[in-house]
Design a protein around this motif. Sequence first.
Motif, PDB file in Angstrom:
ATOM      1  N   ALA A  71      48.073  46.350  43.237  1.00 35.10           N
ATOM      2  CA  ALA A  71      48.554  47.684  43.628  1.00 35.10           C
ATOM      3  C   ALA A  71      49.175  48.393  42.426  1.00 35.10           C
ATOM      4  O   ALA A  71      48.947  49.588  42.203  1.00 35.10           O
ATOM      5  CB  ALA A  71      49.568  47.553  44.757  1.00 35.10           C
ATOM      6  N   LEU A  72      49.931  47.639  41.632  1.00 36.91           N
ATOM      7  CA  LEU A  72      50.560  48.240  40.445  1.00 36.91           C
ATOM      8  C   LEU A  72      49.492  48.594  39.407  1.00 36.91           C
ATOM      9  O   LEU A  72      49.538  49.662  38.791  1.00 36.91           O
ATOM     10  CB  LEU A  72      51.587  47.257  39.857  1.00 36.91           C
ATOM     11  N   LYS A  73      48.515  47.716  39.262  1.00 34.71           N
ATOM     12  CA  LYS A  73      47.443  47.948  38.276  1.00 34.71           C
ATOM     13  C   LYS A  73      46.639  49.197  38.627  1.00 34.71           C
ATOM     14  O   LYS A  73      46.081  49.861  37.753  1.00 34.71           O
ATOM     15  CB  LYS A  73      46.547  46.710  38.229  1.00 34.71           C
ATOM     16  N   TYR A  74      46.572  49.503  39.922  1.00 39.17           N
ATOM     17  CA  TYR A  74      45.830  50.691  40.374  1.00 39.17           C
ATOM     18  C   TYR A  74      46.354  51.957  39.696  1.00 39.17           C
ATOM     19  O   TYR A  74      45.617  52.893  39.447  1.00 39.17           O
ATOM     20  CB  TYR A  74      45.939  50.812  41.900  1.00 39.17           C
TER      21      TYR A  74
ATOM     22  N   CYS B 123      38.515  48.870  40.722  1.00 35.76           N
ATOM     23  CA  CYS B 123      37.811  47.593  40.560  1.00 35.76           C
ATOM     24  C   CYS B 123      38.730  46.531  39.961  1.00 35.76           C
ATOM     25  O   CYS B 123      38.764  45.397  40.438  1.00 35.76           O
ATOM     26  CB  CYS B 123      36.596  47.767  39.667  1.00 35.76           C
ATOM     27  N   SER B 124      39.466  46.908  38.902  1.00 39.26           N
ATOM     28  CA  SER B 124      40.326  45.900  38.275  1.00 39.26           C
ATOM     29  C   SER B 124      41.482  45.542  39.202  1.00 39.26           C
ATOM     30  O   SER B 124      41.946  44.399  39.196  1.00 39.26           O
ATOM     31  CB  SER B 124      40.826  46.358  36.910  1.00 39.26           C
ATOM     32  N   ALA B 125      41.933  46.495  40.015  1.00 38.19           N
ATOM     33  CA  ALA B 125      43.000  46.193  40.981  1.00 38.19           C
ATOM     34  C   ALA B 125      42.500  45.175  42.010  1.00 38.19           C
ATOM     35  O   ALA B 125      43.190  44.200  42.315  1.00 38.19           O
ATOM     36  CB  ALA B 125      43.449  47.475  41.675  1.00 38.19           C
ATOM     37  N   ILE B 126      41.276  45.392  42.502  1.00 41.88           N
ATOM     38  CA  ILE B 126      40.721  44.462  43.492  1.00 41.88           C
ATOM     39  C   ILE B 126      40.458  43.098  42.843  1.00 41.88           C
ATOM     40  O   ILE B 126      40.664  42.056  43.457  1.00 41.88           O
ATOM     41  CB  ILE B 126      39.443  45.039  44.144  1.00 41.88           C
ATOM     42  N   ALA B 127      40.031  43.121  41.569  1.00 40.39           N
ATOM     43  CA  ALA B 127      39.770  41.852  40.866  1.00 40.39           C
ATOM     44  C   ALA B 127      41.047  41.019  40.757  1.00 40.39           C
ATOM     45  O   ALA B 127      41.010  39.794  40.937  1.00 40.39           O
ATOM     46  CB  ALA B 127      39.192  42.133  39.488  1.00 40.39           C
ATOM     47  N   ILE B 128      42.181  41.683  40.488  1.00 38.13           N
ATOM     48  CA  ILE B 128      43.461  40.952  40.394  1.00 38.13           C
ATOM     49  C   ILE B 128      43.832  40.360  41.753  1.00 38.13           C
ATOM     50  O   ILE B 128      44.279  39.213  41.843  1.00 38.13           O
ATOM     51  CB  ILE B 128      44.571  41.888  39.870  1.00 38.13           C
TER      52      ILE B 128
ATOM     53  N   VAL C  82      36.482  33.673  36.277  1.00 40.37           N
ATOM     54  CA  VAL C  82      35.065  33.913  36.584  1.00 40.37           C
ATOM     55  C   VAL C  82      34.913  34.701  37.884  1.00 40.37           C
ATOM     56  O   VAL C  82      34.136  35.658  37.950  1.00 40.37           O
ATOM     57  CB  VAL C  82      34.293  32.555  36.636  1.00 40.37           C
ATOM     58  N   SER C  83      35.668  34.337  38.906  1.00 34.44           N
ATOM     59  CA  SER C  83      35.517  35.051  40.186  1.00 34.44           C
ATOM     60  C   SER C  83      36.002  36.491  40.074  1.00 34.44           C
ATOM     61  O   SER C  83      35.380  37.402  40.629  1.00 34.44           O
ATOM     62  CB  SER C  83      36.228  34.315  41.319  1.00 34.44           C
ATOM     63  N   GLY C  84      37.095  36.722  39.330  1.00 37.94           N
ATOM     64  CA  GLY C  84      37.582  38.097  39.123  1.00 37.94           C
ATOM     65  C   GLY C  84      36.557  38.924  38.362  1.00 37.94           C
ATOM     66  O   GLY C  84      36.299  40.085  38.698  1.00 37.94           O
ATOM     67  N   PHE C  85      35.945  38.311  37.350  1.00 37.89           N
ATOM     68  CA  PHE C  85      34.944  38.989  36.522  1.00 37.89           C
ATOM     69  C   PHE C  85      33.715  39.345  37.360  1.00 37.89           C
ATOM     70  O   PHE C  85      33.200  40.474  37.321  1.00 37.89           O
ATOM     71  CB  PHE C  85      34.545  38.070  35.355  1.00 37.89           C
ATOM     72  N   ILE C  86      33.227  38.374  38.148  1.00 39.25           N
ATOM     73  CA  ILE C  86      32.034  38.615  38.969  1.00 39.25           C
ATOM     74  C   ILE C  86      32.305  39.749  39.961  1.00 39.25           C
ATOM     75  O   ILE C  86      31.485  40.653  40.142  1.00 39.25           O
ATOM     76  CB  ILE C  86      31.596  37.318  39.704  1.00 39.25           C
ATOM     77  N   LEU C  87      33.488  39.702  40.567  1.00 38.29           N
ATOM     78  CA  LEU C  87      33.835  40.744  41.545  1.00 38.29           C
ATOM     79  C   LEU C  87      33.846  42.132  40.901  1.00 38.29           C
ATOM     80  O   LEU C  87      33.353  43.105  41.486  1.00 38.29           O
ATOM     81  CB  LEU C  87      35.200  40.434  42.160  1.00 38.29           C
TER      82      LEU C  87
END
Lengths: 228, 140
Positions: free
Chosen positions: A71-74, A84-89, A130-135
Amino acid sequence: MKNKMRIFALIIFFGSIWGFSEIFIGSFLADQELPYGIIMTGFFAMIFLTLSRIIYNQKGMQIAIGITAGALKYFNPFVGGNVCSAIAIMAEGLVFELIWNYFMNYDFSQLKSIKMKISVGIFTSYMVYVSGFILTQILTPLIYSNFYFENLISFMPQIFSKGLFAGIIGGLSIPIAFSLSNINLSLKDKIYYREGRLRINRLFYPTTFGISAICWIIVLANWYIFIS
Amino acid sequence: MIFSRGKIIHILAISVIILGIISTIYVNAYKEKNNSSNEIIINGNSFDISIIFSNINEIKIITDDGEKSGIPLDQLIDYSGENCPSCFKYQIIGSDGYKQTVTWQDMENGVLSLDRIAFFPHLAHPFWVRDIIEIEVKKI
């Protein structure tokens, strides 16, 4: 009720400092052309998630920490593709939770040896990265245009390769997190004995909520300045 | 259970290290194979980067990462001899195997820099393919 409040405070605290470091340290590392994703996951995410797990062994907590950090990264004003990066975190928090829920005993008794800590660090960090990157590779095209499975498949060797370095860093981070957990942080014990008397650590809530508030205020102020 | 969870975690850690090493070897071999050329392949035809840049004028665009300069990607596709550019989508391929597929509208907004990076000011950074070796023209 007090326990719930304590867990909530720790979730907000760890989520905020993780999100804050993703934005400011991550952006700094990116500017220096360093592999910031690998360093952020392998070191910072692993340290924060492991410490929070050791200090208060509560299942589900790491998912909530991931959601807070995401949420903060958003609101990161420095880099595009924030959703995307927020959801990846958030996904990184979830993967950590799943691995630790499956492999760890309640008292972390199997993590006494350094070899075990390193193995857990390597595997957890690799899988989380890896899972964060793929997402991210799935969500970004989906949000901006179309997702093509073929594009993801052809990039998988790169993702697996980058995961190696995240894994190695994670193999060092988790033993470090265990060493840090031995330091008597003001966050650690709300009630403790000193000089034969029961004392209450009155710094716990001011410390956790205060630091969290500072993180959010700085990020939101930056975001506001950027959009205006 | 044949293996305890403790043993499984050691096996898993070794497995991901092996997977990572094999992938790194593969990626470096793939990169080395593709990096030696000064050419870019567009729809199956090879073009020399320096000749392309001497024939198409560079422009500057503003992105969230600052100002970027390069040749417009739509002009590059026109230069390659494509008759109906809006009838296709475009798969941009990097030397490391990284691929992103974009539309003609995206190509109209993007540029290719001299160091072979595609910048799209309206798209997220994962669309900014680096070390481009090929642009494949595909049916929509």
